[in-house]
Enzyme design. Structure first.
Site, PDB file in Angstrom:
ATOM      1  CG  ASN A  19      -3.681  -5.842  10.734  1.00 14.34           C
ATOM      2  OD1 ASN A  19      -2.458  -5.817  10.805  1.00 14.34           O
ATOM      3  ND2 ASN A  19      -4.396  -4.743  10.571  1.00 14.34           N
ATOM      4  CD  GLU A  61      -0.751   1.982   9.587  1.00 15.99           C
ATOM      5  OE1 GLU A  61      -1.651   2.070  10.459  1.00 15.99           O
ATOM      6  OE2 GLU A  61      -0.599   0.991   8.859  1.00 15.99           O
ATOM      7  CB  CYS A  78      -4.963   0.247  11.885  1.00 12.56           C
ATOM      8  SG  CYS A  78      -4.089   0.233  10.317  1.00 12.56           S
ATOM      9  CD  GLU A  88       3.845   2.071   6.010  1.00 12.86           C
ATOM     10  OE1 GLU A  88       4.864   1.366   5.912  1.00 12.86           O
ATOM     11  OE2 GLU A  88       2.808   1.705   6.591  1.00 12.86           O
TER      12      GLU A  88
END
Length: 494
Positions: free
Chosen positions: A167, A265, A299, A474
């Site tokens: 994505n 993640e 997400c 992150e």
């Protein structure tokens, strides 16, 4: 919705990277010569072929990364020296921004305007940000009662396996590769099989910037056995993974067998809570952008809208008209706001969720249909009301341009509803009350909470999940820390 017309087709960047693996500073075919097609989701047509790596290619990439790490060609450079290279990489990304944006738009189907101002700019910023942090990886002297001089130092881990999804290929690779390189590690990058183009371009850019041979390696091809082989490889020292919760569990379990640290993640299904005292005009814009951005393949998107009951009907009425006006169509048209889904498989998944919600009594406020545009994988931005928390469309991650809307009566109920799914990546609060903003944010089970906004991200601000959305962070100094280990040194003075 407004259908955006096609623009004149643009050629993909002419680059040595096209179609080959990048291992030990060299472009090469896969060990068996196999290739796989790259499909443009805006047209459904093949635009490129890339090498389909084998486990033999994975072994070669890991061996190159290990050798590069152990001989110190990158790992033993000073932080300042690594910083210069990463800053140059950032500058080259900006110089070649149109190539990168076109690769992302063609590969993923995202609008070219967003690819320029969001994807490329964000990734370049990340390399620039960690370049500064690379010079600050200092340890500290520790005061002890021992007759000794004690200090700590930060050291790179070794070979990092970076595995990224379809994505946001460029952004999500930069969050891993930039931080790993800044800390002195070597990297083997496995991009998603559907979206490999920007990963190959970045290998070319990083090499031009001065990253030595073997320090960055890119292997393209299908996941499954290939990814498993990389994660379980005995010479990999850390795994950095972004993807679905289901695959994340598998990756973590596999890495755990080898006691290998993992940053994961994973999926998300964020709730966006709109209180009656919110600025409705601003809130509506936030709500729409939170679920149509990147065609809902985000997400940290906001696919669940919780609305305080006094304004529930008003919000539904506004959404019906506003969402229908979202410009959908050809990603190369600068006016397009929402492009296609990344693949036919993803389109069918989204359509299946909507049809199941419709059959269960969900009210389709707008959308709810596939769009016939240029042969691409388009689905209309869709708003659904009348579902409860047990509905799969509410509880699960659809990963498409679908918004469910539910009413609530009290602040306590809103918090309970927001926290009711297994995910915990992001949440949002729309309110004019600063005390409510602090109060509700503190109780939301999410790694990041946006107040009166959505998706404001910066390389200095960490993000990551709780619950089924993973662990680790992150961005920010926290990300760089995860690519190092702490060594304590105690030197006797007596």
């Amino acid at each position: 919705m407004t259908i955006q017309e096609s623009q004149a087709p643009s050629d993909l960047p002419a680059t040595a990277a096209r179609g080959q693996l990048f291992i030990n500073g060299e472009w090469r075919p896969s060990a068996d010569g196999a290739t796989t097609a790259v499909i443009n989701p805006g047209t459904g047509e093949q635009v490129e072929t890339v090498a389909a790596a084998t486990t033999q290619d994975i072994d070669a990439a890991v061996a190159a990364a290990k050798a590069a790490f152990e001989d110190g060609r990158w790992s033993r450079l000073s932080g300042r020296e690594r910083s210069r290279v990463l800053n140059k990489a950032s500058a080259l990304m900006r110089e070649r921004s149109e190539e990168l944006a076109l690769a992302e738009s063609t590969d993923v189907g995202k609008p070219i305007t967003f690819a320029r101002v969001v994807d490329v700019a964000t990734a370049a910023d990340q390399y620039e940000y960690v370049a500064a942090l690379a010079q600050q990886l200092d340890g500290s002297v520790r005061e002890t009662p021992l007759k000794a001089h004690a200090y700590t130092k930060k050291e790179a881990l070794g070979v990092v396996a970076a595995i990224t999804p379809f994505n946001f290929p460029l952004i999500l690779s930069s969050t891993k590769i930039a931080a790993a390189l800044a800390a002195g590690n070597s990297v083997v990058h496995k991009p998603a099989s559907d979206t490999p183009l920007s990963a190959l371009l970045m290998a070319e850019i990083l090499t031009e910037a001065g990253v030595p041979a073997g320090v960055i390696n890119v292997v393209t091809g299908s996941g499954g056995a290939l990814g498993d082989h990389l994660v379980a490889h005995p010479d990999v020292n850390k795994v950095a993974f972004t993807g679905s919760t289901e695959i994340g569990r598998h990756v973590a379990a596999l890495a755990g067998q080898h006691l290998r640290p993992v940053t994961a993640e994973l999926g998300g299904n964020a709730a966006n809570i709109v209180f009656a005292d919110a600025d409705l005009e601003k809130a509506i814009g936030t709500v729409i952008s939170a679920f149509v951005f990147n065609s809902g393949q985000f997400c940290m998107g906001g696919p669940r809208l919780l609305v305080e009951r006094p304004i529930y009907d008003t919000i539904l009425g506004i959404l019906k008209d506003a969402v229908a006006g979202v410009p959908v169509g050809d990603p190369t048209n600068p006016e397009t706001v929402m492009g296609p889904l990344a693949s036919r498989k993803q389109l069918e998944k989204v359509a299946g969720y909507v049809e199941a919600a419709r059959a269960a009594g969900g009210q389709i406020i707008t959308g709810g249909e596939e769009l016939n545009i240029n042969g691409g994988f388009f689905y209309a931005p869709t708003v659904i009301a009348g579902l409860d928390n047990s509905s799969p469309a509410v509880r699960e991650e659809i990963f498409g341009p679908v918004l469910t809307v539910q009413p609530f009566d009290t602040e306590e109920e809103a918090i309970e509803m927001a926290n009711s799914t297994p995910y915990g990546l992001a949440s949002g609060v729309q309110t004019s009350s600063i005390s409510r903003a602090h109060r509700v944010s503190s109780r939301l089970e999410a790694g990041i909470v946006w107040v009166n906004s959505w998706a404001l991200l910066d390389p200095a601000v960490p993000f990551g999940g709780v619950k089924d959305s993973g662990w680790g962070r992150e961005y920010g100094p926290e990300a760089l820390e995860s690519y190092t280990r702490t060594k304590s040194v105690i030197i006797a003075t007596d």
